[in-house]
Design an enzyme around this catalytic site. Structure first.
Site, PDB file in Angstrom:
ATOM      1  N   ASP A  11      42.126  26.792  45.127  1.00  0.00           N
ATOM      2  CA  ASP A  11      41.016  26.316  45.952  1.00  0.00           C
ATOM      3  C   ASP A  11      40.170  25.390  45.085  1.00  0.00           C
ATOM      4  OD1 ASP A  11      39.187  25.906  47.917  1.00  0.00           O
ATOM      5  OD2 ASP A  11      38.580  27.997  48.143  1.00  0.00           O
ATOM      6  N   GLU A 106      43.135  23.262  49.518  1.00  0.00           N
ATOM      7  CA  GLU A 106      43.486  24.675  49.401  1.00  0.00           C
ATOM      8  C   GLU A 106      44.950  24.876  49.753  1.00  0.00           C
ATOM      9  OE1 GLU A 106      41.838  28.932  51.235  1.00  0.00           O
ATOM     10  OE2 GLU A 106      41.090  27.019  52.004  1.00  0.00           O
TER      11      GLU A 106
END
Length: 484
Positions: A11, A106
């Site tokens: 992320d 992500e």
């Protein structure tokens, strides 16, 4: 659950805002908010400096301005974010053939499928190497979670933020989860969390102790069963390389409510054309047309019409959306409109000659400067009124976007108004630059493409084989969290 932490979740940290700080030396270390800047704008991403002031994603921009009046407020630059995202996803693709992107910033990676990790030590070394590569190639930081399941890997990356790595050793899942809030589990939002709190369950340990039967009674069979398994740390979902889109849609939020029925109809038709453009870009067609209308009082209505067969015909979609609009009362005002297509397929059942004619129509509309398509994202900007010079200037010179001046070089827009545009001239690799102001119609000033964030990126063409194993020099054996 796997016996080794070979599922990786990446992320990127405050992605949009971090990219803007990397591109603009004068904003580094300062509060930056990226999102819609109009009266109904919404925050897409806030830098960590802005988050410390209480600003967060999905917050109305007007509220963010009250909390952080001195922050830099910028319009998203999706072309830059997509370029950086492509660089990151290309690095992930070298680790494994099984990469599951969730968004631009992500993704999950199955390290075992790529042969890049088979135990805790190799997984940690791969994760640290990935963070090093991302920083060298993009100039940005990302947080990495490693675990034996997707759920735990995502929880780990969140715990590691910002710019860290957390590895959850198999067998320690329940111990790690037990004291955490129930909100840490996927699918437990504010409403479900409040419902569980009223039943006396505030931690994951409480859920595990309550048992499956009690959770089913509280939240229903499907959700209760899944919630109990997650509380025990169980998740056997595989990393899926390709995720088929279920729908294609576009929507716009308007700074001022639309009351004119003719204007509303025109906006619906424009959105239908944009929707078909995205549909065709994905080489798909769809069978069901969906219209979304959010009215002045925030009530949201959806209407849908299922066609005889899949289509990517702009006329068909436009006319279907128009028919759906006829069933919606818009007299009180409209604040948001959206058009979507669901029931996607990779073929059509329309006349080929009609499609060719409509392709020409799409091309003509794309060239029509009176109604240009608007870049999609967390917050879309409506078409300005043709007689509003200020809105036209704001559209041509969005805050944060790149410009080039023939005498002063590359810069970015700090703001515009009263017939003027203020520009800071600097590049990602330069010192903070000077600020100059020009007329909005200055012939020497023009919009420009974003510059790369790293001018002389290291050569990672042979990565991961040649990549140093640890970015921080930390011991790569064992579990736990590495320092950023």
């Amino acid at each position: 659950m796997r016996p080794a932490p070979t599922i990786l979740h990446l992320d990127m940290d405050a992605f949009y805002a971090s990219a803007e700080q990397a591109a603009k030396p004068s904003l580094r270390g300062k509060a930056v908010v990226v999102g819609g800047l109009g009266p109904r704008g919404v925050v897409a991403t806030a830098s960590y400096e802005a988050r410390r002031l209480g600003v967060h994603s999905a917050m109305p921009t007007a509220q963010a301005r009250r909390l952080a009046p001195n922050a830099a407020y910028l319009v998203p630059r999706f072309s830059l974010y997509r370029t950086v995202s492509d660089q990151v996803m290309e690095l992930l693709g070298r680790l494994s053939p099984l990469v599951e992107p969730l968004s631009l910033d992500e993704a999950f990676v199955d390290l075992e499928a790529g042969g890049t990790a088979d135990d805790s030590a190799s997984a940690r070394a791969t994760g640290e190497g990935l963070r090093t590569a991302i920083h060298a190639v993009t100039g940005l930081s990302g947080s990495v979670g490693l675990a034996g399941s997707k759920m735990l890997a995502k929880i780990a990356s969140e715990e590691a933020k910002p710019d860290g790595l957390l590895l959850i050793e198999p067998g320690t899942e329940r111990e790690l989860l037990a004291p955490r809030s129930v909100r840490i589990l996927p699918g437990v939002g504010p409403a479900t969390g409040d419902h569980l709190r009223r039943a006396g369950m505030t931690t994951v340990h409480d859920l595990a102790e309550a048992g499956e039967a009690e959770l089913v009674r509280l939240v229903g069979k499907a959700h209760g069963h899944g919630l109990y398994r997650m509380a025990l740390g169980l998740d056997d979902r595989p990393v899926v390389a390709e995720r088929d889109a279920k729908s294609v849609s576009v929507e716009d939020t308007f700074d001022v409510d639309l009351h004119d029925r003719v204007r509303v109809r025109a906006e619906v038709e424009r959105l239908a054309v944009r929707c078909v453009e995205r549909l065709r870009a994905a080489d798909r067609s769809g069978r069901t047309v969906v219209l979304k209308v959010r009215r002045y009082d925030f009530s949201t209505l959806t209407r849908s019409e299922t066609l005889r067969g899949p289509t990517d015909d702009p006329t068909v979609v436009r006319e279907a959306a128009g028919r759906l609009l006829e069933s919606v009362d818009t007299t009180g005002g409209v604040r948001l409109l959206g058009v979507g297509v669901t029931g996607l397929a990779d073929y059509t059942q329309e006349d080929l000659f009609a499609q060719a004619a409509d392709a020409r129509e799409l091309a003509q509309r794309a060239q029509d400067h009176s109604s240009p398509p608007v870049e999609g994202g967390e917050e879309s900007v409506p078409e300005p009124e043709p007689d509003s010079a200020e809105l036209l200037a704001a559209r041509r010179w969005p805050a944060g976007h790149d410009v080039h001046h023939e005498e002063h070089g590359h810069g970015w827009v700090q703001g515009s108004g009263v017939g003027r545009v203020t520009v800071r001239f600097e590049e990602p690799w330069s010192a903070p630059g000077r600020v100059l102001t020009f007329r909005v119609d200055d012939p020497l000033l023009r919009p420009a493409d974003p510059l790369p964030l790293v001018r002389d990126a290291a050569d990672y063409s042979s990565w991961p084989a040649s990549l140093p194993k640890s970015r921080s020099g930390a011991d790569s054996s064992g579990g736990g969290e590495s320092s950023p």
